[in-house]
Scaffold this motif. Structure first.
Motif, PDB file in Angstrom:
ATOM      1  N   UNK A 174      35.492  43.063  46.949  1.00  0.00           N
ATOM      2  CA  UNK A 174      35.594  44.005  48.057  1.00  0.00           C
ATOM      3  C   UNK A 174      36.958  44.681  48.124  1.00  0.00           C
ATOM      4  N   UNK A 175      37.974  44.019  47.596  1.00  0.00           N
ATOM      5  CA  UNK A 175      39.331  44.583  47.602  1.00  0.00           C
ATOM      6  C   UNK A 175      39.642  45.342  46.317  1.00  0.00           C
ATOM      7  N   UNK A 176      38.606  45.602  45.508  1.00  0.00           N
ATOM      8  CA  UNK A 176      38.707  46.415  44.284  1.00  0.00           C
ATOM      9  C   UNK A 176      39.407  45.717  43.134  1.00  0.00           C
ATOM     10  N   UNK A 177      39.579  44.404  43.198  1.00  0.00           N
ATOM     11  CA  UNK A 177      40.084  43.662  42.053  1.00  0.00           C
ATOM     12  C   UNK A 177      38.954  43.454  41.051  1.00  0.00           C
ATOM     13  N   UNK A 178      39.295  43.499  39.762  1.00  0.00           N
ATOM     14  CA  UNK A 178      38.307  43.260  38.716  1.00  0.00           C
ATOM     15  C   UNK A 178      38.263  41.778  38.372  1.00  0.00           C
ATOM     16  N   UNK A 179      37.061  41.280  38.111  1.00  0.00           N
ATOM     17  CA  UNK A 179      36.872  39.881  37.745  1.00  0.00           C
ATOM     18  C   UNK A 179      36.260  39.766  36.359  1.00  0.00           C
ATOM     19  N   UNK A 180      36.811  38.849  35.573  1.00  0.00           N
ATOM     20  CA  UNK A 180      36.227  38.412  34.307  1.00  0.00           C
ATOM     21  C   UNK A 180      35.807  36.964  34.506  1.00  0.00           C
ATOM     22  N   UNK A 181      34.523  36.670  34.409  1.00  0.00           N
ATOM     23  CA  UNK A 181      33.996  35.371  34.818  1.00  0.00           C
ATOM     24  C   UNK A 181      33.353  34.645  33.634  1.00  0.00           C
ATOM     25  N   UNK A 182      33.830  33.429  33.357  1.00  0.00           N
ATOM     26  CA  UNK A 182      33.212  32.541  32.372  1.00  0.00           C
ATOM     27  C   UNK A 182      32.472  31.448  33.145  1.00  0.00           C
ATOM     28  N   UNK A 183      31.200  31.233  32.890  1.00  0.00           N
ATOM     29  CA  UNK A 183      30.485  30.089  33.458  1.00  0.00           C
ATOM     30  C   UNK A 183      29.859  29.311  32.303  1.00  0.00           C
ATOM     31  N   UNK A 184      30.284  28.076  32.162  1.00  0.00           N
ATOM     32  CA  UNK A 184      29.800  27.239  31.064  1.00  0.00           C
ATOM     33  C   UNK A 184      28.503  26.538  31.452  1.00  0.00           C
ATOM     34  N   UNK A 185      27.806  26.032  30.444  1.00  0.00           N
ATOM     35  CA  UNK A 185      26.528  25.367  30.704  1.00  0.00           C
ATOM     36  C   UNK A 185      26.694  24.055  31.459  1.00  0.00           C
ATOM     37  N   UNK A 186      27.900  23.464  31.447  1.00  0.00           N
ATOM     38  CA  UNK A 186      28.137  22.228  32.204  1.00  0.00           C
ATOM     39  C   UNK A 186      28.629  22.498  33.622  1.00  0.00           C
ATOM     40  N   UNK A 187      28.689  23.775  34.018  1.00  0.00           N
ATOM     41  CA  UNK A 187      29.102  24.128  35.372  1.00  0.00           C
ATOM     42  C   UNK A 187      30.561  24.501  35.514  1.00  0.00           C
ATOM     43  N   UNK A 188      31.385  24.220  34.512  1.00  0.00           N
ATOM     44  CA  UNK A 188      32.786  24.639  34.576  1.00  0.00           C
ATOM     45  C   UNK A 188      32.858  26.163  34.587  1.00  0.00           C
ATOM     46  N   UNK A 189      33.768  26.692  35.404  1.00  0.00           N
ATOM     47  CA  UNK A 189      33.908  28.144  35.399  1.00  0.00           C
ATOM     48  C   UNK A 189      35.366  28.553  35.552  1.00  0.00           C
ATOM     49  N   UNK A 190      35.655  29.745  35.040  1.00  0.00           N
ATOM     50  CA  UNK A 190      36.991  30.329  35.067  1.00  0.00           C
ATOM     51  C   UNK A 190      36.843  31.808  35.427  1.00  0.00           C
ATOM     52  N   UNK A 191      37.775  32.307  36.223  1.00  0.00           N
ATOM     53  CA  UNK A 191      37.808  33.730  36.556  1.00  0.00           C
ATOM     54  C   UNK A 191      39.227  34.234  36.357  1.00  0.00           C
ATOM     55  N   UNK A 192      39.375  35.318  35.606  1.00  0.00           N
ATOM     56  CA  UNK A 192      40.651  36.012  35.497  1.00  0.00           C
ATOM     57  C   UNK A 192      40.538  37.279  36.332  1.00  0.00           C
ATOM     58  N   UNK A 193      41.443  37.450  37.295  1.00  0.00           N
ATOM     59  CA  UNK A 193      41.371  38.586  38.201  1.00  0.00           C
ATOM     60  C   UNK A 193      42.449  39.607  37.858  1.00  0.00           C
ATOM     61  N   UNK A 194      42.104  40.862  38.025  1.00  0.00           N
ATOM     62  CA  UNK A 194      43.014  41.945  37.682  1.00  0.00           C
ATOM     63  C   UNK A 194      43.086  42.925  38.840  1.00  0.00           C
ATOM     64  N   UNK A 195      44.307  43.227  39.290  1.00  0.00           N
ATOM     65  CA  UNK A 195      44.486  44.214  40.352  1.00  0.00           C
ATOM     66  C   UNK A 195      44.115  45.597  39.831  1.00  0.00           C
ATOM     67  N   UNK A 196      43.608  46.473  40.708  1.00  0.00           N
ATOM     68  CA  UNK A 196      43.147  47.787  40.245  1.00  0.00           C
ATOM     69  C   UNK A 196      44.229  48.651  39.621  1.00  0.00           C
ATOM     70  N   UNK A 197      45.503  48.402  39.970  1.00  0.00           N
ATOM     71  CA  UNK A 197      46.586  49.225  39.431  1.00  0.00           C
ATOM     72  C   UNK A 197      47.341  48.553  38.290  1.00  0.00           C
ATOM     73  N   UNK A 198      46.794  47.438  37.766  1.00  0.00           N
ATOM     74  CA  UNK A 198      47.484  46.725  36.682  1.00  0.00           C
ATOM     75  C   UNK A 198      47.034  47.260  35.337  1.00  0.00           C
ATOM     76  N   UNK A 199      47.743  46.846  34.277  1.00  0.00           N
ATOM     77  CA  UNK A 199      47.369  47.265  32.934  1.00  0.00           C
ATOM     78  C   UNK A 199      46.101  46.578  32.472  1.00  0.00           C
ATOM     79  N   UNK A 200      45.502  47.096  31.411  1.00  0.00           N
ATOM     80  CA  UNK A 200      44.218  46.583  30.941  1.00  0.00           C
ATOM     81  C   UNK A 200      44.265  45.173  30.420  1.00  0.00           C
ATOM     82  N   UNK A 201      45.455  44.677  30.023  1.00  0.00           N
ATOM     83  CA  UNK A 201      45.528  43.320  29.499  1.00  0.00           C
ATOM     84  C   UNK A 201      46.304  42.386  30.434  1.00  0.00           C
ATOM     85  N   UNK A 202      46.530  42.818  31.672  1.00  0.00           N
ATOM     86  CA  UNK A 202      47.282  41.997  32.614  1.00  0.00           C
ATOM     87  C   UNK A 202      46.349  41.481  33.696  1.00  0.00           C
TER      88      UNK A 202
END
Length: 259
Positions: free
Chosen positions: A42-70
């Motif tokens: 809702x705040x326009x941050x981008x999320x990259x979400x990994x969800x594993x088959x065992x339920x473990x999950x990771x999210x890398x969040x990126x602010x809308x004004x940040x670089x593509x690899x940050x």
């Protein structure tokens, strides 16, 4: 940055019969939502979400004004999924721009093969940010070392306890899965490890250790996952210690591919 995601759920029906009678067992509830997702909050941050088959999950969040690899935050924990609902009560948000390590609750609903919509909440007052993420169809293909052999230039974020770091990094991967990371501003604190196609889901399995014990993440082993986005030639890595007290995260673009 892309915004596309999905859910792979497992449904099982078991029917049995005999002796002149028939019966149908109840539907087994959804237990897995493994996959890689992209989306926005809702705040326009981008999320990259990994969800594993065992339920473990990771999210890398990126602010809308940040670089593509940050990215500004890493979120990780364990999810359970049942009958279209997802919950997590052990989620940790680690900020790389101040704020340290914070507890969070995650609740969401999903449409199998399409999207996940939910909210990441502060447990103390129930406030938080909504999100919608979409399944990345490239997750359906098994990971292949040939696709990631080469050099990836990007950003490395790390934390251990209350300390954190953010550095430019170059990761090289050979066809046998040897991974070597160098950081030009901290030349003595490179890292190395292995990256292999996963055996339980379509992520790469990663194991990383640092070369010097006096580095922030020295004297520990970090295990986790990686995902390669073939459209953007982007490699994303999330790796933690077994007690989740330290971690390394990386986002980088393939600059040179091995022949």
């Amino acid at each position: 940055m892309k915004h596309v995601v999905s859910v792979i759920a497992t449904l099982a029906l078991v029917a049995c019969g005999g002796g002149g009678s028939t019966s149908t067992s109840p539907e087994v509830p959804d237990t897995k939502v493994q996959g890689f997702y992209k989306g926005v909050t809702d705040s326009s941050s981008y999320w990259n979400v990994f969800i594993r088959s065992n339920g473990e999950y990771y999210i890398l969040t990126q602010a809308p004004d940040s670089g593509g690899d940050d990215f500004s935050n890493a979120i990780f924990g364990t999810v359970t999924a049942e009958n279209g609902d997802i919950t997590s009560t052990d989620t940790i948000l680690r900020s790389f721009s101040g704020g340290g390590t914070l507890s969070r609750n995650l609740s969401a609903s999903y449409v199998a093969g399409e999207n996940i919509t939910g909210i990441l909440e502060r447990p103390e007052d129930g406030t938080g940010s909504g999100f919608t993420v979409y399944f990345d169809s490239d997750y359906q293909y098994p990971p292949d070392l040939k696709n990631i052999s080469g050099a990836f230039q990007g950003k490395n974020k790390g934390f251990s306890g209350d300390s954190s770091e953010s550095e430019p990094a170059l990761i090289t991967i050979d066809i046998n899965g040897k991974l070597v990371g160098s950081r030009p501003r901290i030349s003595g604190c490179g890292f190395e490890g292995t990256i292999r196609p996963g055996t339980i889901d379509n992520f790469f399995d990663v194991s990383i250790s640092f070369l010097r014990p006096d580095c922030l993440l020295g004297d520990i082993i970090l295990d986790g996952v990686a995902y390669y986005d073939p459209v953007y030639k982007q490699l994303l890595i999330s790796a933690l210690t077994s007690d989740k007290s330290a971690g390394l995260f990386f986002s980088g673009i393939n600059k040179f591919s091995e022949p």
